[in-house]
Design an enzyme around this catalytic site. Structure first.
Site, mmCIF file in Angstrom:
data_model
loop_
_atom_site.group_PDB
_atom_site.id
_atom_site.type_symbol
_atom_site.label_atom_id
_atom_site.label_comp_id
_atom_site.label_asym_id
_atom_site.label_seq_id
_atom_site.Cartn_x
_atom_site.Cartn_y
_atom_site.Cartn_z
ATOM 1 N N ASN A 167 24.013 31.824 25.889
ATOM 2 C CA ASN A 167 25.160 32.582 25.416
ATOM 3 C C ASN A 167 25.399 32.267 23.934
ATOM 4 O O ASN A 167 25.834 31.173 23.575
ATOM 5 C CB ASN A 167 26.391 32.209 26.257
ATOM 6 C CG ASN A 167 27.613 33.030 25.904
ATOM 7 O OD1 ASN A 167 27.906 33.280 24.742
ATOM 8 N ND2 ASN A 167 28.345 33.428 26.940
ATOM 9 N N ALA A 168 25.072 33.241 23.080
ATOM 10 C CA ALA A 168 25.188 33.031 21.633
ATOM 11 C C ALA A 168 26.624 32.750 21.212
ATOM 12 O O ALA A 168 26.866 31.979 20.275
ATOM 13 C CB ALA A 168 24.645 34.249 20.888
ATOM 14 N N THR A 195 22.360 26.703 27.046
ATOM 15 C CA THR A 195 23.001 28.008 27.227
ATOM 16 C C THR A 195 22.171 29.070 26.533
ATOM 17 O O THR A 195 21.483 28.785 25.546
ATOM 18 C CB THR A 195 24.439 28.030 26.670
ATOM 19 O OG1 THR A 195 25.056 29.262 27.020
ATOM 20 C CG2 THR A 195 24.467 27.870 25.160
ATOM 21 N N ASP A 226 29.890 24.867 32.231
ATOM 22 C CA ASP A 226 30.217 26.032 33.040
ATOM 23 C C ASP A 226 31.722 26.209 32.915
ATOM 24 O O ASP A 226 32.478 25.228 32.922
ATOM 25 C CB ASP A 226 29.794 25.882 34.497
ATOM 26 C CG ASP A 226 29.624 27.243 35.178
ATOM 27 O OD1 ASP A 226 29.360 28.242 34.478
ATOM 28 O OD2 ASP A 226 29.765 27.320 36.402
ATOM 29 N N THR A 227 32.116 27.436 32.731
ATOM 30 C CA THR A 227 33.522 27.750 32.503
ATOM 31 C C THR A 227 33.964 28.796 33.496
ATOM 32 O O THR A 227 33.212 29.721 33.804
ATOM 33 C CB THR A 227 33.721 28.261 31.063
ATOM 34 O OG1 THR A 227 33.435 27.203 30.159
ATOM 35 C CG2 THR A 227 35.142 28.742 30.839
#
Length: 195
Positions: A13-14, A11, A72-73
């Site tokens: 995404n931090a 990812t 994945d959300t």
């Protein structure tokens, strides 16, 4: 290659990286894409959460050789036929704009009383030649306006079942205890600890 309890999380995404490291605690050493020198813009071209998590995990495994997991959300809103679903991060724009995504969601639900929704996370773990899938979901509803300043994404408008506050009003510990990602990561960690 990574050690037995070291995995790459695919990812950029931090917020997700920080959340997963907090949930995993000391049970797994989690490396970021930056830690392995991956600055690729990994495509998310799948039609489902399962496909996207597999694409991302496979990308890292095939190109960098590391055992890896990816998630994945999606937020699935019943009154919108399951939207935004697999397009949750890119609902309003292609730029992962949480404020725009939330504003569009609330606009699309304007005047709608049935606001039942769920967050669903799918994690694909690739170890060697083996792929395993773990899922987690939490039921709730979409509020009429944002509340709270914690969390990220749709958290300010998602109120879990049985709660009187949104995910954005909860502490990280409260959210992780019941969240979709928390449940999927718990299943992943249980699997790793058993194997």
């Amino acid at each position: 290659m990574t050690g037995q309890n070291t995995l790459v999380f695919a990812t950029n995404n931090a917020h997700k990286l920080s959340e997963i490291r907090r949930i995993a605690g000391d049970s797994i050493r989690i490396l970021s894409l930056a830690d392995i020198g991956c600055s690729d813009d990994i495509p998310e071209t799948g039609a489902t959460l399962e496909e996207n998590s597999m694409i991302k995990a496979r990308w890292v495994k095939d190109r960098y050789g590391y055992d890896c997991f990816a998630d994945d959300t999606g937020l699935e809103v019943d009154a919108l036929g399951g939207e935004p679903g697999v397009r949750s991060a890119r609902y309003a724009t292609d730029g992962h704009d949480s404020a725009a995504n939330t504003a569009l969601l609330l606009k699309n639900l304007s005047g709608v009383s049935h606001r039942k929704a769920r967050f669903r996370t799918v994690i694909t773990l690739i170890e060697g030649d083996t792929a395993n899938i773990f899922t987690g979901e939490v039921e709730g509803e979409i509020t009429s306006k944002p509340a709270g300043c914690g969390g990220f994404g749709y958290d300010p408008v998602f109120r879990p079942e049985g709660w009187n506050k949104t995910f954005a009003e909860a502490t990280a510990e409260e959210k992780n205890a019941i969240s979709h990602r928390g449940r999927a990561v718990a299943a992943l960690i249980e699997y790793i600890n058993r194997h």
